[in-house]
Design a protein around this motif. Structure first.
Motif, PDB file in Angstrom:
ATOM      1  N   CYS A 144       0.842  -0.979  -0.050  1.00  0.00           N
ATOM      2  CA  CYS A 144       0.044   0.106   0.141  1.00  0.00           C
ATOM      3  C   CYS A 144       0.873   1.371   0.022  1.00  0.00           C
ATOM      4  CB  CYS A 144      -0.572  -0.669   1.129  1.00  0.00           C
ATOM      5  SG  CYS A 144      -1.749   1.185   1.519  1.00  0.00           S
ATOM      6  N   VAL A 146       0.504   4.395   0.869  1.00  0.00           N
ATOM      7  CA  VAL A 146      -0.528   5.000   1.391  1.00  0.00           C
ATOM      8  C   VAL A 146       0.734   4.483   3.271  1.00  0.00           C
ATOM      9  CG1 VAL A 146      -2.194   6.259   3.530  1.00  0.00           C
ATOM     10  CG2 VAL A 146      -2.288   5.564   0.754  1.00  0.00           C
ATOM     11  N   CYS A 147       0.463   3.480   3.556  1.00  0.00           N
ATOM     12  CA  CYS A 147       0.776   2.497   4.697  1.00  0.00           C
ATOM     13  C   CYS A 147       1.121   1.389   4.639  1.00  0.00           C
ATOM     14  CB  CYS A 147      -0.405   2.420   5.814  1.00  0.00           C
ATOM     15  SG  CYS A 147      -1.222   0.411   5.193  1.00  0.00           S
ATOM     16  N   CYS A 156      -5.389  -3.324   3.726  1.00  0.00           N
ATOM     17  CA  CYS A 156      -5.672  -1.932   4.680  1.00  0.00           C
ATOM     18  C   CYS A 156      -6.597  -0.682   4.337  1.00  0.00           C
ATOM     19  CB  CYS A 156      -4.646  -1.464   4.594  1.00  0.00           C
ATOM     20  SG  CYS A 156      -4.090  -1.225   3.400  1.00  0.00           S
ATOM     21  N   HIS A 158      -7.037   1.669   1.583  1.00  0.00           N
ATOM     22  CA  HIS A 158      -6.434   2.459   1.343  1.00  0.00           C
ATOM     23  C   HIS A 158      -7.322   2.152   0.066  1.00  0.00           C
ATOM     24  CE1 HIS A 158      -3.647   3.509   5.177  1.00  0.00           C
ATOM     25  NE2 HIS A 158      -4.953   4.817   4.870  1.00  0.00           N
TER      26      HIS A 158
HETATM   27 ZN   LIG Z   1      -2.934   1.289   3.397  1.00  0.00          ZN
END
Ligand SMILES: [Zn+2]
Ligand SMILES: [Zn+2]
Length: 176
Positions: A144, A146-147, A156, A158
């Protein structure tokens, strides 16, 4: 990785079987995040085709370890690459240039004396065959952006609708 060519050096049309095994170091192939495992092998033959030319043909095989280009998991792979390379004796190449004004087309490799070092050719052939991108599997979902969760393992939550976010730099770009 040397091949002794004495037995065929003076006999046009003759060939010799060649079996070689070398360490990845011997072909000087090392990239960050990319490792060839031992051994690197070559099976084939070398033929004296006359006029100071030798033709090496066969297959070079190597195994490698790398990181998945999307999720960074270790990936093991193998390459088996056909080889057809020409070696021109340095002596003949020089004589050709000096006396017959024969243009040296610059293709192939050079050799001196009674052996040819095939490391460079094998390295070149392996490099050309490397996958542009190593993936653990075709549909790897990657990390991911983002994370950095491994999206193969868990969702997750996202959303990654924007294509630019698929690159690890997508998030960075957003922050700039
Ligand atoms: Zn994520
Ligand atoms: Zn992966």
């Amino acid at each position: 990785m040397l091949v002794d060519i004495k037995p065929i050096a003076r006999s046009t049309g003759e060939s010799l079987p060649v079996e070689l095994s070398g360490t990845p170091d011997s072909i000087a192939l090392a990239f960050p995040g990319f490792r060839f495992s031992e051994p690197v092998t070559f099976t084939g033959k070398v033929a004296n085709t006359g006029d100071g030319l030798l033709v090496l043909s066969g297959t070079v095989a190597a195994s490698y370890e790398s990181d998945c280009g999307r999720c960074l998991r270790p990936v093991h792979g193998a390459l088996s690459v056909p080889v057809v390379e020409t070696y021109r004796s340095r002596y003949h190449a020089d004589v050709g240039r000096r006396e017959e004004k024969e243009e040296d087309d610059g293709t192939g490799y050079r050799f001196d004396g009674w052996s040819i070092d095939v490391s460079e050719a094998l390295r070149d052939d392996l490099l050309l065959a490397l996958p542009a991108r190593v993936l653990c599997r075709e549909d790897c979902r990657g990390l991911c952006t983002v994370c950095f969760a491994d999206r193969n393992e868990r969702d997750c939550g996202h959303d990654e609708r924007d294509d630019s976010e698929k690159s690890p730099f997508g998030r960075l770009r957003e922050l700039l």
